[in-house]
Design a protein around this motif. Structure first.
Motif, mmCIF file in Angstrom:
data_model
loop_
_atom_site.group_PDB
_atom_site.id
_atom_site.type_symbol
_atom_site.label_atom_id
_atom_site.label_comp_id
_atom_site.label_asym_id
_atom_site.label_seq_id
_atom_site.Cartn_x
_atom_site.Cartn_y
_atom_site.Cartn_z
ATOM 1 N N ASN A 175 0.788 -1.207 0.000
ATOM 2 C CA ASN A 175 0.000 0.000 0.000
ATOM 3 C C ASN A 175 0.826 1.266 0.000
ATOM 4 N N GLU A 176 1.981 1.214 -0.686
ATOM 5 C CA GLU A 176 2.880 2.361 -0.605
ATOM 6 C C GLU A 176 2.279 3.612 -1.223
ATOM 7 N N ALA A 177 1.148 3.457 -1.964
ATOM 8 C CA ALA A 177 0.537 4.595 -2.633
ATOM 9 C C ALA A 177 -0.019 5.624 -1.646
ATOM 10 N N PHE A 178 -0.428 5.215 -0.468
ATOM 11 C CA PHE A 178 -0.913 6.191 0.501
ATOM 12 C C PHE A 178 -0.627 5.721 1.922
ATOM 13 N N ARG A 179 -0.546 6.714 2.808
ATOM 14 C CA ARG A 179 -0.253 6.452 4.209
ATOM 15 C C ARG A 179 -1.555 6.528 4.996
ATOM 16 N N GLU A 180 -1.619 5.850 6.126
ATOM 17 C CA GLU A 180 -2.807 5.945 6.965
ATOM 18 C C GLU A 180 -2.390 6.264 8.397
ATOM 19 N N TYR A 181 -3.182 7.073 9.080
ATOM 20 C CA TYR A 181 -2.986 7.275 10.514
ATOM 21 C C TYR A 181 -3.750 6.188 11.257
ATOM 22 N N ASN A 182 -3.199 5.738 12.369
ATOM 23 C CA ASN A 182 -3.844 4.772 13.269
ATOM 24 C C ASN A 182 -3.981 3.352 12.714
ATOM 25 N N MET B 125 -27.887 -5.179 21.483
ATOM 26 C CA MET B 125 -27.260 -4.708 22.722
ATOM 27 C C MET B 125 -28.208 -3.725 23.400
ATOM 28 N N LYS B 126 -28.593 -4.054 24.636
ATOM 29 C CA LYS B 126 -29.564 -3.162 25.290
ATOM 30 C C LYS B 126 -28.873 -1.950 25.906
ATOM 31 N N ASP B 127 -27.761 -2.205 26.621
ATOM 32 C CA ASP B 127 -27.085 -1.096 27.302
ATOM 33 C C ASP B 127 -26.095 -0.465 26.326
ATOM 34 N N PHE B 128 -26.578 0.481 25.557
ATOM 35 C CA PHE B 128 -25.802 1.026 24.454
ATOM 36 C C PHE B 128 -24.596 1.825 24.944
ATOM 37 N N ASP B 129 -24.771 2.521 26.069
ATOM 38 C CA ASP B 129 -23.682 3.352 26.591
ATOM 39 C C ASP B 129 -22.429 2.543 26.918
ATOM 40 N N SER B 130 -22.639 1.290 27.313
ATOM 41 C CA SER B 130 -21.471 0.516 27.745
ATOM 42 C C SER B 130 -20.779 -0.172 26.562
ATOM 43 N N LEU B 131 -21.343 -0.047 25.390
ATOM 44 C CA LEU B 131 -20.759 -0.710 24.216
ATOM 45 C C LEU B 131 -19.502 0.027 23.754
ATOM 46 N N PHE B 132 -18.490 -0.736 23.379
ATOM 47 C CA PHE B 132 -17.219 -0.159 22.925
ATOM 48 C C PHE B 132 -17.443 0.744 21.706
ATOM 49 N N HIS B 133 -16.759 1.897 21.701
ATOM 50 C CA HIS B 133 -16.791 2.782 20.526
ATOM 51 C C HIS B 133 -15.354 3.126 20.148
ATOM 52 N N PRO B 134 -14.967 2.948 18.891
ATOM 53 C CA PRO B 134 -13.572 3.233 18.526
ATOM 54 C C PRO B 134 -13.281 4.736 18.569
ATOM 55 N N THR B 135 -12.130 5.099 19.108
ATOM 56 C CA THR B 135 -11.753 6.521 19.159
ATOM 57 C C THR B 135 -10.478 6.791 18.347
ATOM 58 N N ALA B 136 -9.609 5.785 18.238
ATOM 59 C CA ALA B 136 -8.427 5.944 17.361
ATOM 60 C C ALA B 136 -8.816 5.361 16.007
ATOM 61 N N GLN B 137 -9.386 6.171 15.137
ATOM 62 C CA GLN B 137 -9.915 5.657 13.862
ATOM 63 C C GLN B 137 -8.904 5.850 12.729
ATOM 64 N N GLU C 92 -7.060 11.288 19.547
ATOM 65 C CA GLU C 92 -6.391 10.102 18.986
ATOM 66 C C GLU C 92 -6.458 10.037 17.457
ATOM 67 N N THR C 93 -7.355 10.825 16.846
ATOM 68 C CA THR C 93 -7.512 10.796 15.381
ATOM 69 C C THR C 93 -7.271 12.212 14.857
ATOM 70 N N PRO C 94 -6.362 12.388 13.898
ATOM 71 C CA PRO C 94 -5.997 13.747 13.472
ATOM 72 C C PRO C 94 -7.020 14.371 12.522
ATOM 73 N N VAL C 95 -8.182 14.738 13.068
ATOM 74 C CA VAL C 95 -9.234 15.358 12.244
ATOM 75 C C VAL C 95 -9.831 16.551 12.984
#
Ligand code: SF4
Length: 507
Positions: A3-10, A189-201, A262-265
């Motif tokens: 994939n040398e054509a482009f770089r990715e963060y995270n 999933m009933k307890d939505f708040d406790s579900l994992f959410h990605p932050t370093a995307q 964690e994500t450069p945006v």
């Protein structure tokens, strides 16, 4: 590196010698569409957070090869599990092509102990997995983030491939076609708040406007809610993702704060099926601006749009209001259960115009059960009135009705190609001379393929396999001819009204 054509963060690259499970996370379409959805980010982070697992990504298009991972070039077949996210029915073609190119036997019954386990999840298969059973070892029915770790544990602890597949069949919400099972219960999933959410995307380091950039631009995806409190008769999400669950405002703020560290945006894209139903949307949007961030929102229910919300959205950099009237006819809108009147639509667009939002995106469906010519003409009338009153640039997306499993219109037929084409023509003619209006339509031939796949049974596996070897729309026609299976007729088949449904094993 493939994939040398482009770089990715995270992006995550692990030492292969230090992990137990290699998971190939696959998206059977473009890099751009895969990285625009939350599913790839979610599973990528969740799996790479485990010390024993390495997850690398594969896309059908835009990377150096669909058979090698973006991260290290790891061959697809060197994974223990190959997991696909299937968002659109017709991408089953690309899924089959990726298996083939990756050197994995396409038929699940043809695989041996040396082959990876092929897993698939997503809304399409959660509604009706039957057309795809020839190719898939195990389906995740419902919300896969609830069971993904259990699946990895089971495969990691299994003595053999067969042992792993048998154990997968014992996990609630996992459907294994090669093993007899009782009813499959959809995972929610009933307890939505406790579900994992990605932050370093993962974000591609590319120029603005590049075909590798996500549809929302360089942004942090934030899942506000799942499901929808309404249940419009045609809508898959309104039926299979119930009940609607929403993250608390404090949780959403915490995700965004951590996410932009964690994500450069500098932009946040909110993800939800019915965003307007979020009680604190204005508060959240204002807070996002106060953090010096831009905001992007999906379609908002027109009757939940307020002047203040639009002012905030404009300040946050939003230039388009997206709404889905579905039809120009208030009678038909009521019949489909949308619960949205004309006044709600016109007010929302007026507010947008007053807030100096210059463009409007609208979504309409044609060929709905009970639709008359007058109803189709009403689409043109509504758009014309909106365009002339506000002078906004309007994109009119017109999609043919596609019957979906588990919805209240699951047994309804899609009109024939001729009927759909004539309805599109009516709309095109009625808006012919209206300035700043652009019409975009889904080709009725594609819609017919989608309909056949969404309500078909396992007999169409043969058609899929042949169609994948040719590709494109003509591939489906050749596959129908060569297999003798009346594939296209499924879409228009009104006898399905009384026949048993293929997806009856899914609760
Ligand atoms: S169409 Fe929109 S409002 Fe209706 S059920 Fe689907 S997501 Fe909800």
């Amino acid at each position: 590196m493939p994939n040398e054509a482009f770089r990715e963060y995270n992006a995550v690259l692990k030492d292969f010698s230090k992990i137990d499970i290699a998971f190939g996370l696959c998206y059977p379409s473009t890099y751009r569409s895969g990285m625009t959805g939350l599913a790839i980010h979610l599973f990528y982070s969740a799996l790479n957070n485990r010390d024993d697992t390495s997850c690398e990504r594969y896309f059908r298009y835009d990377t150096k090869s669909p058979a090698n991972s973006v991260e290290s070039g790891r061959p697809l077949r060197d994974n223990h599990i190959v997991g696909f996210s299937l968002t659109y029915e017709e991408n089953i073609i690309e899924l089959v092509q990726m298996l083939e190119k990756g050197g994995i036997p396409v038929g699940q019954s043809e695989r041996t102990d040396d082959d990876p386990i092929v897993l698939v999840g997503g809304p399409v298969v959660s509604a009706n997995p039957e057309p795809y059973v020839d190719f898939i070892d195990a389906f995740v029915i419902g919300e896969g983030d609830i069971v993904i770790h259990k699946i990895v544990d089971v495969v990691g602890n299994a003595e053999s491939r067969r042992d792993a597949i048998e154990s997968l069949a014992e996990i609630e919400g996992v459907y294994v076609p090669s093993i007899p099972q009782n009813k499959i219960v959809r995972l929610i999933m009933k307890d939505f708040d406790s579900l994992f959410h990605p932050t370093a995307q993962v974000v591609a380091d590319v120029e603005e406007g590049s075909k590798l950039e996500s549809v929302f631009g360089q942004s942090l995806l934030v899942e506000v809610s799942r499901g929808c409190g309404h249940s419009c008769k045609f809508c898959l999400v309104g039926h299979i993702c119930r009940p609607r669950r929403t993250r608390s405002i404090s949780k959403l703020k915490a995700i965004i704060e951590k996410g932009v560290q964690e994500t450069p945006v500098k932009k946040v894209s909110l993800i939800a099926s019915s965003l307007g139903d979020l009680d604190n949307l204005e508060e959240l949007a204002s807070w996002v601006i106060d953090q010096d961030l831009q905001l992007s929102t999906p379609s908002v229910r027109a009757d939940r749009v307020t002047p203040n919300l639009l002012k905030i959205m404009k300040k946050a950099g939003q230039r388009t209001l997206t709404i889905a009237p579905e039809t120009g006819s208030s009678r038909l809108r009521k019949e489909m259960g949308k619960g949205l009147d004309d006044e709600g639509i016109f007010s929302a667009v007026r507010y947008a115009h007053e807030a100096d939002i210059g463009s409007l995106k609208t979504y309409f469906i044609i060929g709905l059960p009970g639709e008359t010519e007058e109803d189709v003409l009403a689409i043109g009338k509504m758009v014309k009135k909106l365009a002339l009153e506000t002078g906004m640039r309007i994109t009119v997306n017109v999609n043919p009705f596609i019957p979906k499993a588990h919805t209240r219109w699951e047994r309804e037929a899609q009109p024939t190609l001729e009927v759909l084409r004539s309805k599109i023509k009516i709309i095109q003619q009625s808006l012919h001379n209206v300035p700043r209006v652009r019409i975009e339509t889904l080709d009725p031939r594609n819609a017919r393929v989608q309909a056949a796949l969404s309500v078909g049974d396992r007999s169409i596996g043969r058609v899929i396999r042949v169609a994948a070897s040719y590709g494109g729309l003509s591939g489906w026609r050749r596959a129908e001819r060569e297999t003798g299976v009346r594939f296209f007729e499924i879409a228009n088949d009104s006898s399905r009204k009384s026949e048993p449904l293929p997806w009856k094993s899914i609760e």
